[in-house]
Design a protein around this motif. Structure first.
Motif, PDB file in Angstrom:
ATOM      1  N   ASP A 214       0.817  -1.215   0.000  1.00 32.48           N
ATOM      2  CA  ASP A 214       0.000   0.000   0.000  1.00 32.48           C
ATOM      3  C   ASP A 214       0.850   1.264   0.000  1.00 32.48           C
ATOM      4  N   ARG A 215       2.027   1.176   0.556  1.00 37.47           N
ATOM      5  CA  ARG A 215       2.905   2.336   0.613  1.00 37.47           C
ATOM      6  C   ARG A 215       4.346   1.853   0.669  1.00 37.47           C
ATOM      7  N   THR A 216       5.282   2.732   0.347  1.00 38.95           N
ATOM      8  CA  THR A 216       6.691   2.376   0.310  1.00 38.95           C
ATOM      9  C   THR A 216       7.530   3.628   0.434  1.00 38.95           C
ATOM     10  N   ARG A 217       8.763   3.469   0.825  1.00 39.82           N
ATOM     11  CA  ARG A 217       9.729   4.551   0.689  1.00 39.82           C
ATOM     12  C   ARG A 217      10.051   4.716  -0.789  1.00 39.82           C
ATOM     13  N   GLY A 218      10.455   5.901  -1.161  1.00 41.69           N
ATOM     14  CA  GLY A 218      10.837   6.121  -2.546  1.00 41.69           C
ATOM     15  C   GLY A 218      11.998   5.228  -2.932  1.00 41.69           C
ATOM     16  N   LEU A 219      11.910   4.627  -4.110  1.00 40.39           N
ATOM     17  CA  LEU A 219      12.931   3.696  -4.570  1.00 40.39           C
ATOM     18  C   LEU A 219      13.291   3.993  -6.017  1.00 40.39           C
ATOM     19  N   ALA A 220      14.582   4.076  -6.284  1.00 39.94           N
ATOM     20  CA  ALA A 220      15.102   4.152  -7.651  1.00 39.94           C
ATOM     21  C   ALA A 220      16.096   3.016  -7.816  1.00 39.94           C
ATOM     22  N   GLN A 221      15.925   2.209  -8.847  1.00 38.64           N
ATOM     23  CA  GLN A 221      16.724   0.988  -8.991  1.00 38.64           C
ATOM     24  C   GLN A 221      17.111   0.784 -10.446  1.00 38.64           C
ATOM     25  N   VAL A 222      18.371   0.439 -10.651  1.00 40.01           N
ATOM     26  CA  VAL A 222      18.896   0.155 -11.981  1.00 40.01           C
ATOM     27  C   VAL A 222      19.544  -1.224 -11.954  1.00 40.01           C
ATOM     28  N   SER A 223      19.194  -2.076 -12.928  1.00 40.40           N
ATOM     29  CA  SER A 223      19.790  -3.409 -13.039  1.00 40.40           C
ATOM     30  C   SER A 223      20.327  -3.597 -14.448  1.00 40.40           C
ATOM     31  N   VAL A 224      21.543  -4.152 -14.538  1.00 40.38           N
ATOM     32  CA  VAL A 224      22.142  -4.504 -15.826  1.00 40.38           C
ATOM     33  C   VAL A 224      22.692  -5.907 -15.702  1.00 40.38           C
ATOM     34  N   GLY A 225      22.751  -6.627 -16.829  1.00 46.24           N
ATOM     35  CA  GLY A 225      23.229  -7.990 -16.744  1.00 46.24           C
ATOM     36  C   GLY A 225      23.583  -8.597 -18.077  1.00 46.24           C
ATOM     37  N   SER A 226      23.906  -9.871 -18.022  1.00 45.52           N
ATOM     38  CA  SER A 226      24.306 -10.620 -19.214  1.00 45.52           C
ATOM     39  C   SER A 226      23.195 -10.641 -20.249  1.00 45.52           C
ATOM     40  N   PHE A 227      23.599 -10.819 -21.513  1.00 50.65           N
ATOM     41  CA  PHE A 227      22.680 -11.020 -22.637  1.00 50.65           C
ATOM     42  C   PHE A 227      21.705  -9.852 -22.795  1.00 50.65           C
ATOM     43  N   GLY A 228      22.203  -8.650 -22.583  1.00 49.41           N
ATOM     44  CA  GLY A 228      21.399  -7.461 -22.853  1.00 49.41           C
ATOM     45  C   GLY A 228      20.317  -7.183 -21.847  1.00 49.41           C
ATOM     46  N   TYR A 229      20.450  -7.690 -20.628  1.00 50.72           N
ATOM     47  CA  TYR A 229      19.423  -7.438 -19.604  1.00 50.72           C
ATOM     48  C   TYR A 229      19.569  -6.019 -19.069  1.00 50.72           C
ATOM     49  N   ARG A 230      18.482  -5.260 -19.126  1.00 55.81           N
ATOM     50  CA  ARG A 230      18.433  -3.903 -18.592  1.00 55.81           C
ATOM     51  C   ARG A 230      17.071  -3.708 -17.938  1.00 55.81           C
ATOM     52  N   ARG A 231      17.072  -3.112 -16.738  1.00 53.01           N
ATOM     53  CA  ARG A 231      15.806  -2.846 -16.061  1.00 53.01           C
ATOM     54  C   ARG A 231      15.929  -1.577 -15.230  1.00 53.01           C
ATOM     55  N   LEU A 232      14.958  -0.687 -15.379  1.00 55.44           N
ATOM     56  CA  LEU A 232      14.842   0.515 -14.569  1.00 55.44           C
ATOM     57  C   LEU A 232      13.542   0.432 -13.793  1.00 55.44           C
ATOM     58  N   LEU A 233      13.616   0.672 -12.485  1.00 54.91           N
ATOM     59  CA  LEU A 233      12.437   0.616 -11.625  1.00 54.91           C
ATOM     60  C   LEU A 233      12.402   1.846 -10.738  1.00 54.91           C
ATOM     61  N   GLY A 234      11.229   2.440 -10.633  1.00 53.44           N
ATOM     62  CA  GLY A 234      11.026   3.536  -9.705  1.00 53.44           C
ATOM     63  C   GLY A 234       9.669   3.413  -9.049  1.00 53.44           C
TER      64      GLY A 234
END
Length: 770
Positions: A214-234
């Motif tokens: 229902d609620r959370t602290r603010g989060l900014a997250q960046v993930s990179v990895g093998s075989f072209g894996y990219r993820r941005l989460l906010g």
């Protein structure tokens, strides 16, 4: 979903009676207490969040109550969500009604390394989640000796909204979770078996209910990895009026190790407003998701062995798809002096276009066998339930009654294609399918160490099918089933409880299969429609104990019968009926926390699964293939159920405090399984290790490295065995020359067909909270 194999068309007790005198129902809140405690049913508990001034039932006289059995809560979360595991307006959560019933917290789920969102559900003991195609397609699930394909007989909901799709273009019960953001999971409630009156379609083997934070602290997250894996989460939440507004979004890309890159492109978002608590609150949630990808589907082993294809190669590089999903839902829950009530409603608009080629050149020796499945639907539904606390002959009692409804308006199409270009129509249908379910449960505490729950559920389904190309397959189907349920809990005795459950369940079949009378590919061939609803029945006994400090251990013995595993084959456009089946086995689940910084779990499940009766139709197929061993092998009649795993095991250890170093090591094992009814083909066992190492600092920053397939095991995500044709097959030349019998050419070369596990993979994540 693997293509179907070609076959000839062929067509109580006194205690229960006493409980039944009252109107039935309970959501599991009644829990036997020790001999020195009150015999009242436990009060409705408010799960964290804001307090309320509404009067509540009188509290139990028991003091120092420990955490509920079956609720697994990790001390040191890897995520940022609040510790309250109950979402606003989710309703009260009671003690487990069966030994196999449990709750897994979102913190524990996010402490696990996994490759794709659906694998978050592997926190469910005994559940294996795989993928045999591109990353945008629904996962494949295995539980209790079932290959559940993309979701049949495993009911999944997220925030009260069903995920399983009825009458779906790619398979009944299709449950796509690629739109789920794991960091937004608050808790997962798990039930197994047809013993719960509020569980309906697809829940015979189990149900998984995902609750959102229902609620959370603010989060900014960046993930990179093998075989072209990219993820941005906010994601972040803020106070808005008397409630909280939560916003989350992610964007991701992934190519995978495949010779033909998956080229996944995903965009996902969530907006959620909540006010109040789990028992006195309201929530409104909106979701949006779009994705497109290429697929490397399963390939025949003979192509890899001959060097024709690499292990990560693709026979048809044009396979793939695109999908979208838009959802709006709301929930409300209230409690009062009489008990409580809750309701929810939802509307989901989704679309899928999927291109697959599983048999290569079996049906079309020139252009190949690629086909396009199109599913465009509007799904809407509403549910409501009322729980009343009372007494019966002076005994504490709780009664719940409920109503569940759903309607799907669906446009479906199946066409032959070449490199995603249209070739020919197979079938196109417009389907309207609605259902209403009513249920009641009653729980009575007879003594301080005995409580029983008796329930009943009634389901009515109605479907209208309009076939655009063949009026003979247009029609209406109606069906109704009544399902009694029973559960009993004995204890606790020395921190140990015993559970008994029995009941009837069901799953729906594809509505098109219930009205189809002519083969869409050959109208001269008559077909027998399949039933719209299929009956299941099961029984289970179990024990759960916390007698060892820090250890929560449970053992369940179960049996599940299915009248018929009749399913509509979305790959072929008609129905395929199998015989009745029986599965029995056990599950042993353990969760141990000897220290605040160490968390250990270990699960083992073993199942014996067999068809019942003799398959005379398959015997005819086997005889028709005589003289061609490459086609005949694996087609003999037998009672083995393809892809029914005899054993599933997992174990893991998580180390670390809220700050400083942390780490996780997990092991997952899927045993060898029969791939054909005669057991001539068997899959190889799969054993995979995943690991995580990271560091958290007290200002909210986190750095972690996930290592997937830690030992670089060369195993398969999934294996099948069925007939196909490649241009390099000797049989291909015989069939194109017209010298091989038609039955042999229709079957093709029987072979292992597999989709490999991704090799050693690294993913680095940097996250900060604010």
């Amino acid at each position: 979903m693997r293509p179907k194999r070609r076959k000839p068309r062929r067509r109580g007790s006194a205690l229960t009676a006493l409980s039944a005198l009252v109107l039935l129902a309970d959501d599991g809140c009644a829990f036997a207490q020790g001999s020195n405690t009150s015999r009242e049913l436990p009060p409705i508990e408010v799960g964290g969040g804001e307090t309320t001034t509404r009067k509540k039932p009188v509290a139990s006289r028991r003091v120092g109550k420990p955490s509920p059995n079956g609720h697994r809560n990790l001390v040191n979360p890897a995520g940022t969500q609040a510790s309250d595991a109950r979402s606003v307006a989710s309703g009260a959560k009671g003690q487990p009604g069966m030994a196999s019933e449990t709750t897994v917290s979102g913190e524990e789920i996010n402490a696990r390394p996994f490759t794709r969102p659906g694998e978050a559900l592997e926190a469910v003991p005994g559940l294996i989640v795989t993928q045999h195609s591109g990353e945008g397609k629904a996962n494949q699930y295995f539980l209790r000796g079932y290959n559940l394909d993309h979701g049949t007989d495993l009911a999944i909901t997220v925030d009260g909204v069903p995920v399983n799709m009825r009458t779906h273009a790619h398979g009944q019960g299709y449950a796509d979770l690629n739109w789920l953001i794991p960091e937004t999971i608050a808790a997962v409630d798990v039930r197994k078996g047809p013993y719960f009156a509020d569980e309906g379609d697809f829940a015979s083997v189990g149900s998984v209910h995902v609750g959102l934070i229902d609620r959370t602290r603010g989060l900014a997250q960046v993930s990179v990895g093998s075989f072209g894996y990219r993820r941005l989460l906010g994601m972040d939440s803020a106070k808005l009026g008397d409630g909280a507004l939560l916003v989350a979004g992610e964007v991701g890309t992934y190519n995978g190790p495949w010779d033909n890159p998956d080229n996944v492109r995903k965009l996902n978002g969530l907006v959620r407003y909540t006010q109040g608590t789990s028992t006195d609150g309201v929530s409104v949630t909106g979701m949006a998701y779009v994705s497109k990808w290429n697929s490397t589907d399963q390939v025949p082993q003979r192509a890899i062995a001959s060097g024709f294809l690499d292990r990560f190669g693709s026979e048809d590089p044009s396979d793939g798809g695109n999908t979208n999903r838009f959802a709006l839902s709301g929930r409300i829950a209230q409690s009062d002096d009489l008990g409580s009530w809750k309701a929810n409603a939802y509307v989901v608009k989704s679309q899928l276009d999927l291109f697959n080629n599983f048999t290569y050149f079996l049906n079309d020796p020139v252009l190949g066998d690629q086909f396009h499945q199109h599913d465009d639907r509007l799904m809407a539904g509403a549910n409501a339930s009322r729980t009343l606390n009372g007494s019966f002959a002076g005994l504490p009692m709780q009664t719940t009654v409920g109503l569940q409804s759903r309607y799907d308006a669906i446009d479906l199409a199946l066409t032959n294609t070449f490199q995603r270009g249209f070739l020919a129509n197979i079938r196109s249908d417009k389907v309207g399918e609605g259902s209403v379910g009513v249920y009641a449960e009653n729980t009575v505490r007879w003594t301080d160490w005995l409580r029983t729950t008796v329930g009943w559920r009634g389901d009515y389904y109605s479907a209208d099918v309009t076939s655009r190309f063949n009026a003979s397959n247009t029609g209406r189907a109606d069906a109704a089933l009544s399902s009694p349920k029973f559960r009993m809990v004995l204890g606790p005795f020395n921190q140990t409880e015993f559970f008994v459950g029995a009941g009837y369940g069901m799953h729906s079949n594809d509505a098109r299969g219930a009205t189809t009378t002519e083969d869409p590919g050959d109208p001269a061939t008559r077909l027998t429609p399949s039933p719209l609803l299929v009956r299941t029945k099961g029984a289970e006994v179990g024990v759960r104990s916390t007698i060892v400090p820090g250890l929560d251990s449970s053992l369940s013995l179960f049996m599940l019968d299915q009248d018929s595993e009749i399913l509509f084959s979305g790959d072929a456009g008609d129905t395929s009926a199998t015989r009745a089946s029986r599965r029995y086995g056990f599950e042993w689940t353990n969760h141990y926390r000897p220290r605040s910084w160490i968390d250990i779990d270990a699960d083992l499940a073993m199942t014996h699964a067999r068809f019942r009766g003799y398959d005379s139709g398959q015997a005819e197929v086997y005889a028709s293939l005589a003289g061609y061993p490459e086609a005949q092998i694996g087609n003999a009649p037998g009672n083995y159920i393809p892809n029914a795993p005899a054993m599933v095991a997992s174990a893991g250890i998580t180390l670390g405090e809220k700050t400083g170093w942390f780490g996780t090591l997990r092991w997952r094992y899927l045993a060898s399984s029969p791939l054909t009814e005669d057991n001539a083909f068997r899959s190889s066992a799969t054993s995979i290790f995943n690991g995580r190492l990271g560091y958290r600092i007290d200002n909210g920053w986190r750095l972690q490295l996930d290592v997937l397939n830690l030992l670089d095991t060369k195993a398969n995500q999934i294996s099948y065995a069925y007939g196909s044709l490649l241009k390099t097959d000797t049989l291909y030349n015989l069939c194109t020359a017209g010298t091989a019998p038609a039955s042999v050419c229709q079957n093709g070369v029987m072979d292992y067909v597999l989709h490999p596990v991704e090799p050693l993979t690294f993913r680095l994540t940097i996250a900060g909270t604010f």
